[in-house]
Design an enzyme around this catalytic site. Structure first.
Site, PDB file in Angstrom:
ATOM      1  CG  ASP A 171      -1.816  -1.220   1.286  1.00  0.00           C
ATOM      2  OD1 ASP A 171      -1.599  -2.157   0.489  1.00  0.00           O
ATOM      3  OD2 ASP A 171      -2.715  -1.252   2.135  1.00  0.00           O
ATOM      4  CD  GLU A 405      -0.712  -5.973   8.910  1.00  0.00           C
ATOM      5  OE1 GLU A 405      -0.843  -5.424  10.025  1.00  0.00           O
ATOM      6  OE2 GLU A 405      -1.299  -5.569   7.889  1.00  0.00           O
TER       7      GLU A 405
HETATM    8  C1  GLC Z   1      -3.100  -4.546   3.710  1.00  0.00           C
HETATM    9  C2  GLC Z   1      -1.900  -5.051   2.930  1.00  0.00           C
HETATM   10  C3  GLC Z   1      -2.364  -5.948   1.816  1.00  0.00           C
HETATM   11  C4  GLC Z   1      -3.205  -7.065   2.407  1.00  0.00           C
HETATM   12  C5  GLC Z   1      -4.352  -6.514   3.263  1.00  0.00           C
HETATM   13  C6  GLC Z   1      -5.073  -7.606   4.041  1.00  0.00           C
HETATM   14  O1  GLC Z   1      -3.917  -3.728   2.926  1.00  0.00           O
HETATM   15  O2  GLC Z   1      -1.147  -4.000   2.443  1.00  0.00           O
HETATM   16  O3  GLC Z   1      -1.276  -6.471   1.098  1.00  0.00           O
HETATM   17  O4  GLC Z   1      -3.728  -7.862   1.388  1.00  0.00           O
HETATM   18  O5  GLC Z   1      -3.852  -5.613   4.201  1.00  0.00           O
HETATM   19  O6  GLC Z   1      -4.177  -8.359   4.795  1.00  0.00           O
END
Ligand code: GLC
Length: 439
Positions: A171, A405
């Site tokens: 992101d 994460e």
């Molecule tokens: C965030 C991450 C993305 C992921 C999502 C759900 O937006 O950047 O890569 O898929 O979270 O985990």
């Protein structure tokens, strides 16, 4: 081999996050289905031997498919929730192509599903069930890739263009800083982020980024997510990670088509054009690295990010290119390698980048999905020791801190949200990502 207690802890995370139809990436932070997360979760279920559950995960992702072939990056199962931006912001009901019964987002995410399905059905011990699932999933996967080559290749580059940073899965990467700075924010309606509720703000994207994330959604929405919105988007980039995973998926699609007796010619064309485009547009000979391409500025994006190494996972680098990337960057303590300040591989962004921030989301921390894909790519090019080191580092991070994460590459501290699905799933499924010998 993965230790018994880690394996058990990983299994517990998957089971806790299981919503029946889909596995939430994190029930609190991300309570819906995300596209590439679903692929990784399915691999985790397969590693636990539960192929039925793995197939259910894929079905849940495919149920969000639009009539034009797009697979949306979020399918809003369990809506409403406190998640922002939710179905009420995306308004997929405005698009005639969207499924009527299920709200979704209006953009996609890295195309991992085809290679995931090929892996699941290669290892499933029940051969009849595996063959039936390939047959079931193939048409939807094929339609998705055709969309990636048509609606998302308006310039005929042989690459798919991204119109929102979220489509890259990374992101707030420094890759997007310059391109995002050009996005007009205009008059945004007042909004309230929900992402910094469970996670400290210093580990999440900045508000200025969020304004632009939202402005881009509103632009695409005002075009009802049609092709005119893609063509007029102020953010248009060709990304290495996304297109490398697309290529890897299309090799898998080719394998499945051949076995199913389906025509392979169109897929061969996609593969040939994709391979040529990586060399023609994305390899930067001066820097010795694959770089993203900014279609608005018509220039390479001069940021060295770990996604570049995914060209190795897809087999798109020449052996010389792979050697140069490894020698100049991956094993260089000024770029990605440990230098005393950082202690683990692989930070998402080179430490030499001015935008490097070791605790902020996609701007420097270590992510387990990238580590797994990079390690298998290195193995493919013969860098077996380095692949082993990345695997050992990844397992050490999890053993030290748990299934976070992302991780601080200096201390190994877990960041973002805890009990994160793909961190658990990919620890279990690490070996399943290995590249098959031939196609
Ligand atoms: C965030 C991450 C993305 C992921 C999502 C759900 O937006 O950047 O890569 O898929 O979270 O985990």
């Amino acid at each position: 081999m993965i230790q018994k207690d880690l394996r058990q802890a990983a299994e517990e995370v998957l089971r806790r996050n299981d919503r029946g139809t889909f596995t939430a990436p994190s029930p609190r932070q991300y309570p819906h289905l995300w596209l590439w997360d679903a692929g990784f979760a399915a691999l985790g279920w397969a590693a636990l031997g539960d192929y039925e559950r793995a197939y259910r995960e894929i079905r849940a992702a495919l149920r969000g498919q639009w009539r034009n072939g797009m697979l949306p990056h979020v399918v809003f199962y369990d809506w409403p929730s406190a998640y922002f931006p939710g179905a009420d912001v995306w308004r997929s009901d405005l698009a005639s192509e969207a499924p009527a019964e299920l709200p979704t987002s209006g953009i996609t995410q890295p195309p991992v599903l085809a290679f995931v399905v090929e892996i699941l059905t290669r290892y499933d011990p029940d051969r009849g069930r595996a063959a039936a699932f390939r047959r079931e999933a193939f048409p939807a996967l094929y339609a998705y890739h055709r969309w990636l080559h048509t609606a998302r290749d308006p310039e005929g580059m042989g690459l798919s263009v991204l119109v929102h940073p979220w489509e890259s899965g990374m992101d707030n990467s420094p890759l997007w800083d310059a391109a995002l700075a050009r996005v007009p924010v205009g008059d945004l309606p007042p909004y309230r982020r929900a992402d910094a509720h469970w996670v400290p703000e210093e580990q999440r994207p900045r508000s200025a980024d969020y304004d632009r994330f939202l402005a881009l959604i509103l632009h695409l929405r005002s075009h009802r997510y049609g092709e005119s919105g893609v063509q007029t988007s102020s953010f248009r980039v060709y990304d290495i990670l996304f297109n490398a995973l697309r290529y890897r998926s299309e090799e898998a699609l080719w394998t499945m088509a051949a076995e199913l007796g389906e025509p392979t010619g169109e897929i061969e064309g996609w593969l040939a054009r994709g391979r040529a485009a990586f060399q023609a547009y994305l390899w930067d000979p001066a820097r010795g690295f694959f770089l993203d391409w900014d279609a608005v500025a018509k220039a390479r994006i001069p940021v060295i990010a770990a996604g570049g190494f995914l060209a190795l996972y897809a087999g798109l680098a020449t052996p010389e290119q792979a050697h140069e990337m490894v020698a100049r960057y991956l094993t260089n303590p000024e770029a990605f390698a440990p230098d005393g300040g950082t202690r683990y591989l692989v930070p998402t962004v080179s430490k030499a980048e001015p935008g490097w921030e070791p605790r902020r989301y996609w701007r420097g921390p270590i992510w387990i999905n990238l580590n797994a894909l990079i390690a298998h790519g290195l193995r493919r090019y013969g860098f077996v020791d380095l692949a082993e080191q990345i695997r050992a580092d990844t397992f050490a991070l999890v053993a030290r801190s748990g299934f976070w994460e992302y991780y601080d590459p200096r201390t190994g501290e877990g960041l973002g949200i805890g009990d994160f699905t793909w961190s658990a799933a990919l620890l279990l499924a690490w070996d399943l990502l290995e590249i098959p010998e031939t196609r």
